[in-house]
Design an enzyme around this catalytic site. Structure first.
Site, mmCIF file in Angstrom:
data_model
loop_
_atom_site.group_PDB
_atom_site.id
_atom_site.type_symbol
_atom_site.label_atom_id
_atom_site.label_comp_id
_atom_site.label_asym_id
_atom_site.label_seq_id
_atom_site.Cartn_x
_atom_site.Cartn_y
_atom_site.Cartn_z
ATOM 1 C CG ASN A 9 4.605 -7.363 3.432
ATOM 2 O OD1 ASN A 9 5.504 -6.520 3.516
ATOM 3 N ND2 ASN A 9 4.837 -8.633 3.152
ATOM 4 C CD1 TRP A 10 2.503 -0.946 2.380
ATOM 5 C CD2 TRP A 10 3.813 0.737 3.062
ATOM 6 N NE1 TRP A 10 1.684 0.065 2.795
ATOM 7 C CE2 TRP A 10 2.475 1.116 3.217
ATOM 8 C CE3 TRP A 10 4.824 1.626 3.424
ATOM 9 C CZ2 TRP A 10 2.109 2.364 3.718
ATOM 10 C CZ3 TRP A 10 4.463 2.870 3.931
ATOM 11 C CH2 TRP A 10 3.116 3.238 4.073
ATOM 12 C CE LYS A 11 4.764 -8.829 -0.520
ATOM 13 N NZ LYS A 11 4.487 -9.936 -1.424
ATOM 14 C CG HIS A 96 6.493 -12.831 3.182
ATOM 15 N ND1 HIS A 96 6.789 -13.178 1.884
ATOM 16 C CD2 HIS A 96 5.291 -12.194 3.141
ATOM 17 C CE1 HIS A 96 5.814 -12.754 1.093
ATOM 18 N NE2 HIS A 96 4.891 -12.157 1.829
ATOM 19 C CD GLU A 98 7.592 -11.711 -1.309
ATOM 20 O OE1 GLU A 98 7.902 -10.727 -0.617
ATOM 21 O OE2 GLU A 98 6.539 -11.777 -1.971
ATOM 22 C CD GLU A 168 1.194 -13.661 2.918
ATOM 23 O OE1 GLU A 168 0.550 -12.619 2.823
ATOM 24 O OE2 GLU A 168 2.419 -13.714 2.682
ATOM 25 N N GLY A 174 1.254 -12.074 -5.295
ATOM 26 C CA GLY A 174 1.717 -11.215 -6.384
ATOM 27 C C GLY A 174 1.343 -11.722 -7.766
ATOM 28 C CB SER A 212 -3.788 -12.056 -5.394
ATOM 29 O OG SER A 212 -2.541 -12.274 -6.028
ATOM 30 N N GLY A 234 0.381 -6.054 -2.657
ATOM 31 C CA GLY A 234 0.244 -5.049 -3.709
ATOM 32 C C GLY A 234 -0.857 -4.024 -3.461
#
Ligand code: 13P
Length: 257
Positions: A9-11, A96, A98, A168, A174, A212, A234
């Site tokens: 997931n490159w966000k 997600h 976020e 998650e 992160g 992470s 990440g």
């Protein structure tokens, strides 16, 4: 142990130039080329057309990080599942944390997004996870169960068989602080029981761990009975790190075919 799935997931990271380079590096890995593993990358929407071309005839699959809960209509700024499907998108992350936190997405909205994805032939990667506070107050299980059940309530059993679930924990995203393999396994086992209580056939739904994930922690996570792969943030932004995780998941010692 079943074949593992690794999803990056490159966000909202990278440029068209840097992401194009990153995608090529991941695509050209021999383990991925030989289809020894199921792997996908979820790129920013605007990079999807370029990514589709780069991944033409590649075993590496294309994903997006969200889709609209609606089919079409007056929803300014939204991208529908059908639009993503037209570009060969095979996975869509939905729910997600976020999106839940910064965009107010409710469990019901997430369920509708999962349904839109399935209707468009896209596999939804439905994310669930508790905050630090929810874990400390002893309601981590209850939180993820509410999130999962809301998604399942939007789907028939047949449709639900086609989803991927991702656990998650919000406190692990992160932060560099992954859940321990034992903590993750404990929650994955619980999620699998919730799925099984709906229908026996749902017990085989793929459950990814995210939060992470690094090459240094991946092997122990992948050795757990109910961890079927990873959703990587990440560490998916560097080809070498992402591919190390892919190789650990494809390793016969961990995942015999
Ligand atoms: P990190 O791997 O950066 O913690 O992100 C996890 C994540 O949110 C993937 O969707």
């Amino acid at each position: 142990m079943a074949r593992k799935l690794i999803v990056g997931n490159w966000k909202m990271n990278g440029t068209l130039v840097s992401n194009t380079r990153l995608l090529r590096e991941i695509r050209d890995d021999s383990t991925i080329q030989a289809s020894q593993i199921d792997a996908a990358v979820c790129v920013p929407f605007l990079h999807v057309p370029e990514a589709q071309v780069i991944l033409m005839d590649s075993a590496l699959r294309l994903g997006v990080q969200d889709i609209s809960a609606f089919r079409d209509g007056a929803f300014t700024g939204e991208i529908s599942a059908d639009m993503a499907g037209e570009f060969g998108v095979q996975y869509a992350v939905v729910g997600h944390s976020e999106r839940r936190i910064y965009h107010g997405e409710t469990p019901k909205t997430v369920g509708e997004k999962a349904l839109r994805a399935i209707e468009a032939g896209i596999t939804p990667v439905v994310c669930v996870g508790e905050t630090q506070q929810e874990r400390e107050s002893g309601c981590a299980r209850e939180t993820v169960e509410i999130q999962l059940v809301a998604a399942l309530d939007s789907l028939t059993t047949d449709q639900a068989r086609g989803l991927v679930l991702a656990y998650e924990p919000v406190w692990a995203i992160g932060t560099g602080r992954s859940a321990s393999a034992q903590q993750a396994q404990e929650m994955h086992g619980f999620l699998r029981e919730v799925l099984r209580s709906r229908a026996e056939s749902l017990a085989s739904v793929t459950i990814l761990y995210g939060g992470s994930v690094k090459p240094s922690t991946a092997a122990e996570l992948f050795a757990q009975d109910d961890i079927d792969g990873a959703l990587v943030g990440g560490a998916s932004l560097e080809a070498a790190q992402f591919l190390d995780i892919v190789h650990l998941a494809a390793s016969p010692a961990v995942a015999p075919m």
